[in-house]
Design an enzyme around this catalytic site. Structure first.
Site, PDB file in Angstrom:
ATOM      1  N   GLU A   1     -11.002  -1.719  -4.295  1.00  0.00           N
ATOM      2  CA  GLU A   1      -9.887  -0.682  -3.233  1.00  0.00           C
ATOM      3  C   GLU A   1      -8.875  -0.127  -4.010  1.00  0.00           C
ATOM      4  O   GLU A   1      -8.610   0.228  -5.079  1.00  0.00           O
ATOM      5  CB  GLU A   1     -10.402  -2.034  -2.224  1.00  0.00           C
ATOM      6  CG  GLU A   1      -8.819  -2.967  -3.198  1.00  0.00           C
ATOM      7  CD  GLU A   1      -8.660  -4.224  -2.407  1.00  0.00           C
ATOM      8  OE1 GLU A   1      -9.333  -4.236  -0.556  1.00  0.00           O
ATOM      9  OE2 GLU A   1      -7.470  -4.446  -2.123  1.00  0.00           O
TER      10      GLU A   1
ATOM     11  N   ASP B   1       0.491  -1.655  -0.257  1.00  0.00           N
ATOM     12  CA  ASP B   1      -0.143   0.162   0.296  1.00  0.00           C
ATOM     13  C   ASP B   1       0.613   1.267   0.134  1.00  0.00           C
ATOM     14  O   ASP B   1       1.299   2.190   1.055  1.00  0.00           O
ATOM     15  CB  ASP B   1      -1.004  -0.100   0.925  1.00  0.00           C
ATOM     16  CG  ASP B   1      -1.149  -1.330   1.187  1.00  0.00           C
ATOM     17  OD1 ASP B   1      -2.699  -1.604   0.017  1.00  0.00           O
ATOM     18  OD2 ASP B   1      -2.177  -1.988   2.211  1.00  0.00           O
TER      19      ASP B   1
END
Length: 352
Positions: free
Chosen positions: A226, A44
């Site tokens: 997402e 991430d």
């Protein structure tokens, strides 16, 4: 005279040879100005350029860390800006923080929960810096409301991967969430948008922007939307997001494009979906959760993303970066994911 001419010729030859010789080390240095992926372990990845610095933000051991560096390819000085409390809604499962400079302060948006697995308690919180210094102290501004009834805080709904979009004087939040609260984390995820009253308060109700419905974002055990991230090119606005399953090699990137920049951002019909716009290959597995920055001299565009370390299902990942270009219509062209170990020219303007 003959001797003089011979002497002058010899001097010119020496100068010429000296100049040619001087170029060789420059060429050697240029050929060595490269790096290889991956640049470091992690997932991430969130990087933003502020002035001449690259600010990198990540989570570890339920804490949030910030790095500041003059280089895109190397993290610099590091500070832990927040540690999860021992009790409360955000004491565990700290995921995917992002740091944004808004209205003179730094804001960190992160996902966390009271426990897990199963990861059914995830909500989104926000931290605010005391000053414009990214290494200043941070205040916990609480949890953001990401449900359908703002008047009832207890009706909050699962939310992760929040990012912000500043557009025509307004601030918006975009994130990944569930339609309603569930008792299992095997729940489909969608992308939502909501206008913000300020960087720590929502304004009005959320709107669902995207669901995993296209053939290239479905087909696995759990279809997800997402990791939404904002990418701009002039007046064009894009949301680059992750789809399919984050633990599988099929994880990839889709794109929403704002059709009318002067129109309503809260109208799903004002967004056009296309994809996949970036995906793995036989040597790079499951690319996802990107961020975007300019090179040090602002002449190049770069994508920062994570990929799986192997084809085995799971979340062992590392961080990679590579340049990208623009198509004739102004949309991004991310090209092929570059294999590990292959030389890539350093970002333009980066000094070794």
């Amino acid at each position: 005279m003959k001797k003089l001419k011979t002497l002058i010729f010899a001097m010119l030859a020496f100068v010429s040879f000296g100049r040619c010789s001087a170029k060789e080390p420059v060429q050697d240095i240029k050929t060595k100005r490269t790096f290889t992926n991956p640049v470091w372990d992690g997932a991430d990845p969130w990087m933003v350029k502020q002035g001449e610095d690259y600010i990198y933000c990540w989570s570890s051991n339920n804490s949030i860390n910030v790095s500041r560096s003059a280089k895109m390819t190397k993290r610099g000085e590091v500070k832990k800006v927040w540690q999860a409390p021992s009790t409360g809604w955000n004491r565990a499962c700290v995921w995917a923080p992002e740091i944004h400079f808004i209205q003179g302060r730094w804001y960190v948006y992160y996902a966390a929960g009271e426990s897990g697995p199963p990861f059914i308690h995830q909500r989104t919180g926000v931290l605010r810096s005391a000053t414009d210094d990214v290494f200043s102290d941070y205040e916990d501004m609480g949890v953001l409301y990401t449900g359908d009834n703002p008047a009832d805080p207890t009706s909050n709904v699962w939310a992760i991967d929040m990012t912000t979009l500043e557009h025509k004087g307004k601030l918006y939040a975009i994130w990944s969430g569930w339609i309603k609260q569930e008792t299992t984390d095997a729940t489909q995820q969608h992308l939502y948008i909501c206008e913000m009253e300020n960087p720590w308060t929502m304004k009005g109700k959320r709107v669902k922007l995207s669901s995993p419905v296209e053939s290239w974002e479905t087909g696995g055990p759990l279809n997800l939307n997402e990791g939404p991230e904002i990418l701009k090119n002039g007046d064009k606005v894009f949301v680059i997001y992750s789809c399919r399953e984050s633990w599988l090699v099929e994880y990839r990137q889709g794109m929403l494009q704002l059709i009318n920049p002067d129109g309503n951002l809260l109208d799903p019909a004002n967004w056009k979906k296309s994809g996949p716009v970036f995906q793995g290959n036989s040597q790079v597995y499951g690319v996802g959760h990107c961020s975007f920055v300019k090179s040090p001299n602002d002449t190049e565009n770069w994508i920062i993303y994570h990929s799986k370390k192997s084809t085995t299902p799971g979340w062992e990942r590392d961080v990679r970066i590579q340049p990208f270009t623009w198509n004739a219509d102004g949309t991004p062209n991310f090209g092929e994911a570059i294999p590990a170990g292959k030389s890539i020219n350093l970002p333009s303007g980066e000094v070794e």
